[in-house]
Design a protein around this motif. Structure first.
Motif, mmCIF file in Angstrom:
data_model
loop_
_atom_site.group_PDB
_atom_site.id
_atom_site.type_symbol
_atom_site.label_atom_id
_atom_site.label_comp_id
_atom_site.label_asym_id
_atom_site.label_seq_id
_atom_site.Cartn_x
_atom_site.Cartn_y
_atom_site.Cartn_z
ATOM 1 N N LEU A 10 23.324 -60.772 26.283
ATOM 2 C CA LEU A 10 21.890 -60.504 26.349
ATOM 3 C C LEU A 10 21.662 -59.057 26.774
ATOM 4 C CD1 LEU A 10 18.908 -61.439 26.373
ATOM 5 C CD2 LEU A 10 19.260 -62.075 28.773
ATOM 6 N N ILE A 11 20.868 -58.326 25.986
ATOM 7 C CA ILE A 11 20.488 -56.954 26.308
ATOM 8 C C ILE A 11 18.969 -56.949 26.454
ATOM 9 C CG2 ILE A 11 20.580 -54.542 25.593
ATOM 10 C CD1 ILE A 11 22.967 -55.201 23.854
ATOM 11 N N ASP A 12 18.504 -57.081 27.673
ATOM 12 C CA ASP A 12 17.075 -57.240 27.931
ATOM 13 C C ASP A 12 16.399 -55.873 27.998
ATOM 14 O OD1 ASP A 12 14.608 -58.160 28.502
ATOM 15 O OD2 ASP A 12 15.131 -59.132 30.397
ATOM 16 N N THR A 13 15.555 -55.569 27.013
ATOM 17 C CA THR A 13 14.781 -54.330 26.992
ATOM 18 C C THR A 13 13.286 -54.586 27.170
ATOM 19 O OG1 THR A 13 14.570 -54.414 24.579
ATOM 20 C CG2 THR A 13 16.471 -53.234 25.480
ATOM 21 N N GLY A 14 12.906 -55.854 27.307
ATOM 22 C CA GLY A 14 11.500 -56.180 27.468
ATOM 23 C C GLY A 14 10.669 -56.002 26.219
ATOM 24 N N SER A 15 11.295 -56.025 25.054
ATOM 25 C CA SER A 15 10.580 -55.822 23.794
ATOM 26 C C SER A 15 9.785 -57.072 23.419
ATOM 27 C CB SER A 15 11.578 -55.491 22.680
ATOM 28 O OG SER A 15 12.333 -56.635 22.346
ATOM 29 N N PRO A 16 8.858 -56.942 22.456
ATOM 30 C CA PRO A 16 8.116 -58.132 21.998
ATOM 31 C C PRO A 16 9.032 -59.208 21.407
ATOM 32 C CG PRO A 16 7.011 -56.124 21.279
ATOM 33 C CD PRO A 16 8.329 -55.702 21.854
ATOM 34 N N VAL A 17 10.144 -58.810 20.798
ATOM 35 C CA VAL A 17 11.060 -59.796 20.223
ATOM 36 C C VAL A 17 11.718 -60.616 21.325
ATOM 37 C CG1 VAL A 17 13.083 -60.096 18.742
ATOM 38 C CG2 VAL A 17 11.462 -58.274 18.255
ATOM 39 N N HIS A 18 11.997 -60.003 22.466
ATOM 40 C CA HIS A 18 12.592 -60.735 23.580
ATOM 41 C C HIS A 18 11.659 -61.844 24.081
ATOM 42 C CE1 HIS A 18 15.298 -57.278 23.675
ATOM 43 N NE2 HIS A 18 16.085 -57.961 24.482
ATOM 44 N N ARG A 19 10.356 -61.611 23.981
ATOM 45 C CA ARG A 19 9.387 -62.574 24.520
ATOM 46 C C ARG A 19 9.029 -63.682 23.526
ATOM 47 N NH1 ARG A 19 7.155 -57.568 26.292
ATOM 48 N NH2 ARG A 19 5.604 -57.616 24.602
ATOM 49 N N LEU A 20 9.567 -63.621 22.329
ATOM 50 C CA LEU A 20 9.253 -64.629 21.319
ATOM 51 C C LEU A 20 9.913 -65.963 21.645
ATOM 52 C CD1 LEU A 20 9.578 -62.596 17.986
ATOM 53 C CD2 LEU A 20 7.463 -63.420 19.051
ATOM 54 N N ASP A 21 9.327 -67.015 21.123
ATOM 55 C CA ASP A 21 9.898 -68.354 21.246
ATOM 56 C C ASP A 21 11.262 -68.382 20.558
ATOM 57 O OD1 ASP A 21 10.470 -71.186 20.620
ATOM 58 O OD2 ASP A 21 8.452 -71.528 21.403
ATOM 59 N N PRO A 22 12.286 -68.927 21.205
ATOM 60 C CA PRO A 22 13.616 -68.960 20.565
ATOM 61 C C PRO A 22 13.637 -69.745 19.265
ATOM 62 C CG PRO A 22 13.584 -70.298 22.567
ATOM 63 C CD PRO A 22 12.330 -69.488 22.565
ATOM 64 N N ARG A 23 12.744 -70.692 19.090
ATOM 65 C CA ARG A 23 12.681 -71.443 17.835
ATOM 66 C C ARG A 23 12.275 -70.531 16.677
ATOM 67 N NH1 ARG A 23 8.673 -76.092 19.765
ATOM 68 N NH2 ARG A 23 7.735 -74.192 20.633
ATOM 69 N N ALA A 24 11.399 -69.561 16.960
ATOM 70 C CA ALA A 24 11.000 -68.607 15.921
ATOM 71 C C ALA A 24 12.184 -67.729 15.525
ATOM 72 C CB ALA A 24 9.838 -67.748 16.419
ATOM 73 N N LYS A 25 12.976 -67.311 16.494
ATOM 74 C CA LYS A 25 14.128 -66.456 16.190
ATOM 75 C C LYS A 25 15.222 -67.235 15.472
ATOM 76 C CE LYS A 25 13.845 -64.850 20.503
ATOM 77 N NZ LYS A 25 14.150 -64.108 21.751
ATOM 78 N N LEU A 26 15.410 -68.482 15.828
ATOM 79 C CA LEU A 26 16.392 -69.303 15.113
ATOM 80 C C LEU A 26 15.961 -69.524 13.662
ATOM 81 C CD1 LEU A 26 17.210 -71.955 17.864
ATOM 82 C CD2 LEU A 26 18.860 -70.405 16.803
ATOM 83 N N THR A 27 14.681 -69.791 13.457
ATOM 84 C CA THR A 27 14.156 -69.948 12.091
ATOM 85 C C THR A 27 14.326 -68.660 11.296
ATOM 86 O OG1 THR A 27 12.524 -71.534 12.915
ATOM 87 C CG2 THR A 27 12.145 -70.607 10.731
ATOM 88 N N ALA A 28 14.061 -67.526 11.955
ATOM 89 C CA ALA A 28 14.205 -66.237 11.284
ATOM 90 C C ALA A 28 15.652 -65.982 10.891
ATOM 91 C CB ALA A 28 13.699 -65.119 12.194
ATOM 92 N N MET A 29 16.599 -66.367 11.750
ATOM 93 C CA MET A 29 18.010 -66.155 11.421
ATOM 94 C C MET A 29 18.444 -67.007 10.229
ATOM 95 S SD MET A 29 19.035 -63.796 13.368
ATOM 96 C CE MET A 29 17.360 -63.146 13.457
ATOM 97 N N LEU A 30 17.924 -68.219 10.132
ATOM 98 C CA LEU A 30 18.236 -69.067 8.974
ATOM 99 C C LEU A 30 17.687 -68.443 7.690
ATOM 100 C CD1 LEU A 30 17.531 -72.622 10.465
ATOM 101 C CD2 LEU A 30 19.753 -71.564 10.019
ATOM 102 N N LEU A 31 16.471 -67.920 7.762
ATOM 103 C CA LEU A 31 15.889 -67.251 6.599
ATOM 104 C C LEU A 31 16.672 -65.995 6.240
ATOM 105 C CD1 LEU A 31 12.106 -67.614 7.484
ATOM 106 C CD2 LEU A 31 13.313 -68.751 5.606
ATOM 107 N N TYR A 32 17.155 -65.283 7.251
ATOM 108 C CA TYR A 32 17.936 -64.076 6.988
ATOM 109 C C TYR A 32 19.260 -64.422 6.296
ATOM 110 C CZ TYR A 32 19.815 -59.399 7.677
ATOM 111 O OH TYR A 32 20.332 -58.144 7.475
ATOM 112 N N ALA A 33 19.878 -65.529 6.704
ATOM 113 C CA ALA A 33 21.107 -65.966 6.036
ATOM 114 C C ALA A 33 20.846 -66.269 4.564
ATOM 115 C CB ALA A 33 21.673 -67.194 6.742
ATOM 116 N N VAL A 34 19.696 -66.866 4.259
ATOM 117 C CA VAL A 34 19.325 -67.117 2.861
ATOM 118 C C VAL A 34 19.158 -65.797 2.112
ATOM 119 C CG1 VAL A 34 17.550 -68.094 1.355
ATOM 120 C CG2 VAL A 34 18.247 -69.321 3.413
ATOM 121 N N MET A 35 18.568 -64.804 2.763
ATOM 122 C CA MET A 35 18.393 -63.487 2.129
ATOM 123 C C MET A 35 19.740 -62.855 1.796
ATOM 124 S SD MET A 35 15.391 -61.635 4.319
ATOM 125 C CE MET A 35 14.518 -62.625 5.498
#
Length: 266
Positions: A10-35
């Motif tokens: 974990l590299i905590d920079t306090g960015s907006p992405v850090h504050r996102l729901d982990p479910r959103a980031k997991l969904t995004a990673m699945l979509l990125y794998a499809v890309m």
């Protein structure tokens, strides 16, 4: 040793992405794998690369840090490049040695495959760079919860994932301790020839494996002594909340995924 392994840290920079729901980031990673799977041309890879850099910039983590995350797999990427050069034939002949020849189609296929792997490994590090193991575990359980009616044990799978993520630095520390103990006895890994290094690393697997099983037994005893049960009702200190930011974040990945698929078909 684990200082060189960035994935899982974990590299905590306090960015907006850090504050996102982990479910959103997991969904995004699945979509990125499809890309990555659908990106089979240089144009699609260029669009995906620009999109990846923009998303990495939102995390306020330097892009070179993401590239360092893919560095441990550089030999695998080189292997994929070589295999594609040998397997794919077509186009003009670039190099000919006896009956073997390197074609432009093989080199292009190898370069595309290696670049796709670099993008996949580098960008998926965004998930662990911006999400703590506890949040990742909670997000995975939240995503799998609706599938429990099919017999998928959501809590058990999320618990296994969380323990595995926490065991990575512990096992690396164990290996580093053993390497230092061997070096103090005169077996310095850096000064040995390649054959001796391979033999020494093979001998390292036994004590590291034994140490991993010992840690697992201690963890099991600790959880049982505290009355931990799978399926017991629990409350969350920080419940997951899906807001507008999460929706926009996932929507950006959905839109980019459609663009990549459209480029692939047309």
């Amino acid at each position: 040793m684990h200082e060189k392994l960035l994935i899982g840290r974990l590299i905590d920079t306090g960015s907006p992405v850090h504050r996102l729901d982990p479910r959103a980031k997991l969904t995004a990673m699945l979509l990125y794998a499809v890309m990555v799977v659908c990106a089979r041309s240089w144009l699609a890879l260029l669009c995906l690369m620009v999109f990846s850099v923009l998303m990495m910039a939102l995390t306020r983590i330097p892009v070179r840090t993401y590239l360092k995350a893919a560095k441990p797999l550089r030999f695998l990427m080189l292997f994929i490049l070589i295999v594609q050069c040998f397997a794919v034939k077509g186009g003009s002949v670039l190099v000919a040695v006896g009956s073997w020849h390197l074609d432009s189609a093989g080199l292009e296929a190898g370069a595309i495959a290696a670049l796709r792997m670099v993008l996949l490994v580098s960008f998926t590090a965004l998930l662990t760079f911006t999400t703590s193991p506890g949040q990742l575990n909670q997000g995975l359980e939240g995503m799998l919860k609706p599938l429990e009616w099919t017999g998928i044990p959501a809590e058990r799978l999320s618990l296994m994932t969380g323990i595995a993520l926490r065991f990575i630095p512990a096992i690396l520390d164990e290996a580093q301790t053993i390497l230092k103990a061997q070096a103090s006895r005169g077996a310095d890994l850096r000064e040995l020839p390649w054959k001796e290094k391979a033999r020494m690393l093979t001998a390292l697997l036994v004590p590291v494996t034994v140490g991993a099983f010992r840690r697992a037994e201690d963890l099991t005893a600790s959880m049982e002594s505290r009355g931990y049960r799978i399926g017991a009702p629990r409350t969350r200190y920080r419940p997951l909340v899906w807001g507008q930011g999460e929706s926009w974040f996932v929507a950006a990945f959905v839109l980019m995924c459609l663009v990549i698929v459209w480029i692939g078909f047309y």
